[in-house]
Design a protein around this motif. Structure first.
Motif, PDB file in Angstrom:
ATOM      1  N   ALA A  66       0.818  -1.210   0.000  1.00  0.00           N
ATOM      2  CA  ALA A  66       0.000   0.000   0.000  1.00  0.00           C
ATOM      3  C   ALA A  66       0.854   1.264   0.000  1.00  0.00           C
ATOM      4  O   ALA A  66       1.956   1.294   0.559  1.00  0.00           O
ATOM      5  CB  ALA A  66      -0.915  -0.002   1.218  1.00  0.00           C
ATOM      6  N   THR A  67       0.329   2.307  -0.635  1.00  0.00           N
ATOM      7  CA  THR A  67       1.041   3.577  -0.784  1.00  0.00           C
ATOM      8  C   THR A  67       1.569   4.109   0.531  1.00  0.00           C
ATOM      9  O   THR A  67       2.705   4.584   0.617  1.00  0.00           O
ATOM     10  CB  THR A  67       0.103   4.627  -1.412  1.00  0.00           C
ATOM     11  OG1 THR A  67      -0.109   4.295  -2.780  1.00  0.00           O
ATOM     12  CG2 THR A  67       0.701   6.022  -1.342  1.00  0.00           C
ATOM     13  N   PHE A  68       0.758   4.036   1.585  1.00  0.00           N
ATOM     14  CA  PHE A  68       1.142   4.650   2.847  1.00  0.00           C
ATOM     15  C   PHE A  68       1.932   3.711   3.745  1.00  0.00           C
ATOM     16  O   PHE A  68       2.178   4.033   4.899  1.00  0.00           O
ATOM     17  CB  PHE A  68      -0.111   5.175   3.549  1.00  0.00           C
ATOM     18  CG  PHE A  68      -0.878   6.147   2.696  1.00  0.00           C
ATOM     19  CD1 PHE A  68      -0.359   7.405   2.424  1.00  0.00           C
ATOM     20  CD2 PHE A  68      -2.082   5.801   2.112  1.00  0.00           C
ATOM     21  CE1 PHE A  68      -1.036   8.289   1.616  1.00  0.00           C
ATOM     22  CE2 PHE A  68      -2.774   6.692   1.310  1.00  0.00           C
ATOM     23  CZ  PHE A  68      -2.244   7.938   1.052  1.00  0.00           C
ATOM     24  N   SER A  69       2.326   2.561   3.195  1.00  0.00           N
ATOM     25  CA  SER A  69       3.149   1.606   3.939  1.00  0.00           C
ATOM     26  C   SER A  69       4.493   1.403   3.255  1.00  0.00           C
ATOM     27  O   SER A  69       5.101   0.335   3.377  1.00  0.00           O
ATOM     28  CB  SER A  69       2.417   0.263   4.065  1.00  0.00           C
ATOM     29  OG  SER A  69       1.173   0.421   4.707  1.00  0.00           O
ATOM     30  N   ALA A  70       4.963   2.402   2.542  1.00  0.00           N
ATOM     31  CA  ALA A  70       6.183   2.257   1.738  1.00  0.00           C
ATOM     32  C   ALA A  70       7.374   1.808   2.568  1.00  0.00           C
ATOM     33  O   ALA A  70       8.216   1.029   2.106  1.00  0.00           O
ATOM     34  CB  ALA A  70       6.504   3.577   1.039  1.00  0.00           C
ATOM     35  N   ASP A  71       7.462   2.273   3.831  1.00  0.00           N
ATOM     36  CA  ASP A  71       8.663   1.982   4.615  1.00  0.00           C
ATOM     37  C   ASP A  71       8.750   0.517   5.046  1.00  0.00           C
ATOM     38  O   ASP A  71       9.811   0.090   5.510  1.00  0.00           O
ATOM     39  CB  ASP A  71       8.760   2.909   5.826  1.00  0.00           C
ATOM     40  CG  ASP A  71       7.452   3.063   6.582  1.00  0.00           C
ATOM     41  OD1 ASP A  71       6.492   2.353   6.245  1.00  0.00           O
ATOM     42  OD2 ASP A  71       7.405   3.898   7.503  1.00  0.00           O
ATOM     43  N   ILE A  72       7.675  -0.273   4.884  1.00  0.00           N
ATOM     44  CA  ILE A  72       7.778  -1.679   5.254  1.00  0.00           C
ATOM     45  C   ILE A  72       8.573  -2.479   4.217  1.00  0.00           C
ATOM     46  O   ILE A  72       8.812  -3.672   4.410  1.00  0.00           O
ATOM     47  CB  ILE A  72       6.401  -2.338   5.471  1.00  0.00           C
ATOM     48  CG1 ILE A  72       5.643  -2.505   4.144  1.00  0.00           C
ATOM     49  CG2 ILE A  72       5.572  -1.569   6.471  1.00  0.00           C
ATOM     50  CD1 ILE A  72       4.390  -3.353   4.297  1.00  0.00           C
ATOM     51  N   GLN A  73       9.008  -1.824   3.134  1.00  0.00           N
ATOM     52  CA  GLN A  73       9.827  -2.496   2.125  1.00  0.00           C
ATOM     53  C   GLN A  73      11.302  -2.537   2.507  1.00  0.00           C
ATOM     54  O   GLN A  73      12.100  -3.211   1.834  1.00  0.00           O
ATOM     55  CB  GLN A  73       9.685  -1.774   0.775  1.00  0.00           C
ATOM     56  CG  GLN A  73       8.273  -1.747   0.234  1.00  0.00           C
ATOM     57  CD  GLN A  73       8.130  -0.818  -0.961  1.00  0.00           C
ATOM     58  OE1 GLN A  73       8.077  -1.257  -2.101  1.00  0.00           O
ATOM     59  NE2 GLN A  73       8.082   0.485  -0.694  1.00  0.00           N
ATOM     60  N   THR A  74      11.694  -1.850   3.566  1.00  0.00           N
ATOM     61  CA  THR A  74      13.111  -1.694   3.922  1.00  0.00           C
ATOM     62  C   THR A  74      13.814  -3.032   4.109  1.00  0.00           C
ATOM     63  O   THR A  74      14.885  -3.277   3.535  1.00  0.00           O
ATOM     64  CB  THR A  74      13.235  -0.842   5.201  1.00  0.00           C
ATOM     65  OG1 THR A  74      12.683   0.446   4.959  1.00  0.00           O
ATOM     66  CG2 THR A  74      14.687  -0.684   5.598  1.00  0.00           C
ATOM     67  N   THR A  75      13.239  -3.905   4.915  1.00  0.00           N
ATOM     68  CA  THR A  75      13.871  -5.201   5.165  1.00  0.00           C
ATOM     69  C   THR A  75      13.889  -6.048   3.908  1.00  0.00           C
ATOM     70  O   THR A  75      14.871  -6.753   3.627  1.00  0.00           O
ATOM     71  CB  THR A  75      13.127  -5.946   6.290  1.00  0.00           C
ATOM     72  OG1 THR A  75      13.142  -5.142   7.467  1.00  0.00           O
ATOM     73  CG2 THR A  75      13.779  -7.283   6.592  1.00  0.00           C
ATOM     74  N   ALA A  76      12.825  -5.964   3.113  1.00  0.00           N
ATOM     75  CA  ALA A  76      12.758  -6.746   1.880  1.00  0.00           C
ATOM     76  C   ALA A  76      13.867  -6.344   0.907  1.00  0.00           C
ATOM     77  O   ALA A  76      14.421  -7.197   0.207  1.00  0.00           O
ATOM     78  CB  ALA A  76      11.395  -6.576   1.227  1.00  0.00           C
ATOM     79  N   ILE A  77      14.179  -5.071   0.856  1.00  0.00           N
ATOM     80  CA  ILE A  77      15.249  -4.615  -0.039  1.00  0.00           C
ATOM     81  C   ILE A  77      16.589  -5.195   0.402  1.00  0.00           C
ATOM     82  O   ILE A  77      17.384  -5.676  -0.422  1.00  0.00           O
ATOM     83  CB  ILE A  77      15.279  -3.085  -0.089  1.00  0.00           C
ATOM     84  CG1 ILE A  77      14.031  -2.563  -0.813  1.00  0.00           C
ATOM     85  CG2 ILE A  77      16.544  -2.576  -0.771  1.00  0.00           C
ATOM     86  CD1 ILE A  77      13.831  -1.073  -0.705  1.00  0.00           C
ATOM     87  N   LYS A  78      16.849  -5.172   1.708  1.00  0.00           N
ATOM     88  CA  LYS A  78      18.092  -5.763   2.219  1.00  0.00           C
ATOM     89  C   LYS A  78      18.134  -7.256   1.919  1.00  0.00           C
ATOM     90  O   LYS A  78      19.181  -7.797   1.537  1.00  0.00           O
ATOM     91  CB  LYS A  78      18.195  -5.523   3.721  1.00  0.00           C
ATOM     92  CG  LYS A  78      18.318  -4.061   4.125  1.00  0.00           C
ATOM     93  CD  LYS A  78      18.281  -3.909   5.637  1.00  0.00           C
ATOM     94  CE  LYS A  78      18.314  -2.446   6.054  1.00  0.00           C
ATOM     95  NZ  LYS A  78      18.176  -2.274   7.526  1.00  0.00           N
ATOM     96  N   ALA A  79      16.994  -7.912   2.084  1.00  0.00           N
ATOM     97  CA  ALA A  79      16.932  -9.351   1.812  1.00  0.00           C
ATOM     98  C   ALA A  79      17.126  -9.642   0.333  1.00  0.00           C
ATOM     99  O   ALA A  79      17.780 -10.629  -0.039  1.00  0.00           O
ATOM    100  CB  ALA A  79      15.594  -9.905   2.293  1.00  0.00           C
ATOM    101  N   ALA A  80      16.575  -8.808  -0.528  1.00  0.00           N
ATOM    102  CA  ALA A  80      16.743  -8.993  -1.968  1.00  0.00           C
ATOM    103  C   ALA A  80      18.203  -8.886  -2.365  1.00  0.00           C
ATOM    104  O   ALA A  80      18.705  -9.662  -3.193  1.00  0.00           O
ATOM    105  CB  ALA A  80      15.895  -7.978  -2.730  1.00  0.00           C
TER     106      ALA A  80
END
Length: 295
Positions: A66-80
């Motif tokens: 969701a648009t207003f939950s953008a910051d929950i992608q932080t861990t996923a980026i590190k994992a990627a």
């Protein structure tokens, strides 16, 4: 990511039809059901180890959170990055978040810009990114029940902001999905860059004229200003009133004089590179009006 959401529900079958092998990440508590061809991984978005496992062997991660939950992608980026994923497509799919200072009264563009900055910092580790800016989703804009961005089709009412002549770019949900698929098919051209796509460039006055003509019905018009709704939305967010604050902020940035949804020639450039087909505005609006039972 965000595999059970509205965008992903259209994206996943489109990716399968295009010949991609698709996996979905859902939360452990989710009851979402997917096509048998889709591999399902259960993981919380802050569980680094589980995400690394899910991402291992994947060429790309597409986020539709969701648009207003953008910051929950932080861990996923590190994992990627740890899993040696080649491409991360963060959840943009809206206005131009490359310059959040233009709409500094809004919180979410700054969060999205920070996500891209995190991705840029990992380019040296082999993780590439594409930030896809699509304009407002015209299907949602007109079909939601809560008068999204001033439109209430069921009641035939609209709030026109400022003079109603500010240009804003919109995309159908099909165009949003097409742009994601085509980005994956144009891997080198879309590497480490913002991509801007649209279906149509509109003004509120232009859209109102089209809707009245196609439906054969007049709309009741209320007038308001983007400056006032921006201030009201910012105050609601400060008070913790997200239900009112978020829609007000989105409306302000969409129609205001900051160019948030006005991609100009950048959209022409990327529509051509991604080989996105022309769409017909009247056909799109007629389909919306039919789904709403207004014609």
């Amino acid at each position: 990511m965000g595999a059970s959401g509205s965008v992903a529900s259209i994206l996943i079958p489109t990716l399968l039809d295009a010949g991609f092998t698709v996996s979905a990440i859902i939360r452990p508590s989710s009851n979402a059901v997917f096509d048998p061809k889709v591999t399902v991984h259960r993981a919380n978005y802050d569980d680094f180890s589980a995400l690394v496992t899910a991402f291992s062997g994947q060429d790309a991660v597409v986020s539709t959170v969701a648009t207003f939950s953008a910051d929950i992608q932080t861990t996923a980026i590190k994992a990627a990055a740890a899993a040696k994923v080649k491409r991360f497509i963060p959840s943009e799919y809206g206005g131009d978040t490359s310059r959040p200072e233009k709409v500094d009264f809004a919180v979410f563009p700054t969060k999205k810009r920070r996500i891209v900055q995190q991705l840029q910092a990992l380019e040296g580790e082999g993780l590439t990114w594409t930030a896809i800016c699509t304009g407002a989703f015209i299907d949602w804009l007109l079909e939601l029940e809560n008068a999204a961005m001033g439109w209430d089709l069921a009641a035939r009412k609209v709030t026109i902001f400022d003079a109603g002549d500010s240009q804003f770019d919109v995309s159908t949900l099909d165009r949003v999905v097409q742009s994601i698929v085509s980005t994956l098919q144009h891997f080198e051209e879309t590497k480490n860059t913002y991509v801007y796509v649209r279906s149509f460039t509109l003004t509120q006055n232009m859209l109102l004229e089209k809707l009245e003509h196609l439906s054969g019905k007049r709309f009741d018009i209320t007038r308001a200003s983007t400056a006032e709704i921006a201030a009201r939305g910012a105050e609601h967010l400060r008070q913790g009133d997200l239900d009112n604050g978020y829609p007000e902020i989105v409306t302000a940035v969409g129609y205001g004089p900051w160019g948030w949804l006005d991609f100009k020639d950048r959209a022409v450039h990327w529509n051509r590179i991604l080989q996105l087909p022309e769409e017909n505005l009247e056909d799109t609006l007629l389909a919306v009006l039919k789904r709403k039972g207004l014609i």
